[in-house]
Scaffold this motif. Structure first.
Motif, PDB file in Angstrom:
ATOM      1  N   ASN A 180       0.870  -1.230  -0.027  1.00 43.05           N
ATOM      2  CA  ASN A 180       0.185  -0.138  -0.030  1.00 43.05           C
ATOM      3  C   ASN A 180       0.820   1.216   0.118  1.00 43.05           C
ATOM      4  O   ASN A 180       1.677   1.325   0.955  1.00 43.05           O
ATOM      5  N   LEU A 181       0.800   2.129  -1.146  1.00 43.08           N
ATOM      6  CA  LEU A 181       1.569   3.057  -1.093  1.00 43.08           C
ATOM      7  C   LEU A 181       0.730   4.358  -1.045  1.00 43.08           C
ATOM      8  O   LEU A 181       0.011   4.662  -2.183  1.00 43.08           O
ATOM      9  N   ASN A 182       0.745   5.441  -0.389  1.00 43.59           N
ATOM     10  CA  ASN A 182       0.247   6.584  -0.152  1.00 43.59           C
ATOM     11  C   ASN A 182       1.098   7.601  -0.259  1.00 43.59           C
ATOM     12  O   ASN A 182       1.835   8.003   0.327  1.00 43.59           O
ATOM     13  N   LEU A 183       0.608   8.399  -1.533  1.00 44.97           N
ATOM     14  CA  LEU A 183       1.578   9.519  -1.777  1.00 44.97           C
ATOM     15  C   LEU A 183       0.684  10.974  -1.629  1.00 44.97           C
ATOM     16  O   LEU A 183      -0.136  11.052  -2.278  1.00 44.97           O
ATOM     17  N   ASP A 184       1.170  11.934  -0.764  1.00 46.81           N
ATOM     18  CA  ASP A 184       0.327  13.062  -0.593  1.00 46.81           C
ATOM     19  C   ASP A 184       1.158  14.224  -1.264  1.00 46.81           C
ATOM     20  O   ASP A 184       2.604  14.483  -1.220  1.00 46.81           O
ATOM     21  N   ASP A 185       0.421  15.064  -1.876  1.00 46.20           N
ATOM     22  CA  ASP A 185       0.940  16.233  -2.645  1.00 46.20           C
ATOM     23  C   ASP A 185       2.142  15.980  -3.668  1.00 46.20           C
ATOM     24  O   ASP A 185       2.866  16.519  -3.487  1.00 46.20           O
ATOM     25  N   PHE A 186       1.748  15.005  -4.235  1.00 43.60           N
ATOM     26  CA  PHE A 186       2.683  14.342  -5.142  1.00 43.60           C
ATOM     27  C   PHE A 186       2.660  14.782  -6.609  1.00 43.60           C
ATOM     28  O   PHE A 186       1.562  14.405  -7.250  1.00 43.60           O
ATOM     29  N   MET A 187       3.540  15.579  -7.221  1.00 41.59           N
ATOM     30  CA  MET A 187       3.234  15.748  -8.567  1.00 41.59           C
ATOM     31  C   MET A 187       4.876  15.688  -9.196  1.00 41.59           C
ATOM     32  O   MET A 187       5.850  16.095  -8.784  1.00 41.59           O
ATOM     33  N   VAL A 188       4.872  14.855 -10.360  1.00 38.03           N
ATOM     34  CA  VAL A 188       6.149  15.032 -11.086  1.00 38.03           C
ATOM     35  C   VAL A 188       5.778  15.247 -12.637  1.00 38.03           C
ATOM     36  O   VAL A 188       4.685  15.093 -13.111  1.00 38.03           O
ATOM     37  N   VAL A 238       7.856  18.673  -9.353  1.00 32.33           N
ATOM     38  CA  VAL A 238       7.160  19.749  -9.765  1.00 32.33           C
ATOM     39  C   VAL A 238       6.360  20.287  -8.279  1.00 32.33           C
ATOM     40  O   VAL A 238       5.980  19.568  -7.618  1.00 32.33           O
ATOM     41  N   GLY A 239       6.142  21.337  -8.181  1.00 34.29           N
ATOM     42  CA  GLY A 239       5.279  21.972  -7.036  1.00 34.29           C
ATOM     43  C   GLY A 239       6.178  21.888  -5.799  1.00 34.29           C
ATOM     44  O   GLY A 239       7.492  22.118  -5.920  1.00 34.29           O
ATOM     45  N   PRO A 240       5.713  22.266  -4.775  1.00 36.97           N
ATOM     46  CA  PRO A 240       6.150  22.652  -3.362  1.00 36.97           C
ATOM     47  C   PRO A 240       6.872  21.415  -2.853  1.00 36.97           C
ATOM     48  O   PRO A 240       6.506  20.346  -3.369  1.00 36.97           O
ATOM     49  N   THR A 241       7.686  21.691  -1.786  1.00 42.39           N
ATOM     50  CA  THR A 241       8.345  20.468  -1.109  1.00 42.39           C
ATOM     51  C   THR A 241       7.598  19.947  -0.050  1.00 42.39           C
ATOM     52  O   THR A 241       8.256  19.670   1.074  1.00 42.39           O
ATOM     53  N   THR A 242       6.302  19.933  -0.173  1.00 43.20           N
ATOM     54  CA  THR A 242       5.325  19.421   1.034  1.00 43.20           C
ATOM     55  C   THR A 242       5.080  17.960   0.723  1.00 43.20           C
ATOM     56  O   THR A 242       3.953  17.506   1.369  1.00 43.20           O
ATOM     57  N   LYS A 243       5.483  17.250   0.061  1.00 48.10           N
ATOM     58  CA  LYS A 243       5.310  15.770  -0.469  1.00 48.10           C
ATOM     59  C   LYS A 243       5.585  15.056   0.718  1.00 48.10           C
ATOM     60  O   LYS A 243       6.511  15.296   1.458  1.00 48.10           O
ATOM     61  N   SER A 244       4.916  13.910   0.891  1.00 52.17           N
ATOM     62  CA  SER A 244       5.008  12.844   1.771  1.00 52.17           C
ATOM     63  C   SER A 244       4.451  11.574   1.320  1.00 52.17           C
ATOM     64  O   SER A 244       3.687  11.471   0.273  1.00 52.17           O
TER      65      SER A 244
END
Length: 87
Positions: A3-11, A21-27
């Motif tokens: 199970n892989l959950n990516l938040d605020d993830f854009m490439v 791409v985008g801010p460094t708020t990824k988790s």
């Protein structure tokens, strides 16, 4: 099952390259359920790596310092005494 959950993830894919791409708020959170094998081994000179793999070949690796591993060992020993999990 992985199970892989990516938040605020854009490439962005461009000419065979992956670009952030985008801010460094990824988790991200990764969970591996029902592993077929689990092992611990030395990782470098100062860490322990725990590797778990399921029957589909999905793998999760965690590198920890010895004091972190000792904390997990203590937690498991407490569960042996207090929980029904090991019965």
């Amino acid at each position: 099952m992985l199970n892989l959950n990516l938040d605020d993830f854009m490439v962005e894919f461009e000419e065979g390259s992956v670009k952030n791409v985008g801010p460094t708020t990824k988790s991200a959170t990764a969970k591996l359920f029902h592993p077929e094998s689990v092992e611990a081994r030395a990782f470098g000179d100062s860490q322990v790596k725990v590797v778990a793999e399921d029957e589909a070949g999905n793998e999760v690796q965690v590198a920890m310092f010895p004091e972190q591993v000792e904390g997990i060992v203590e937690d498991v020993e407490a569960m042996r005494e207090e929980s029904q999990v090991f019965e």
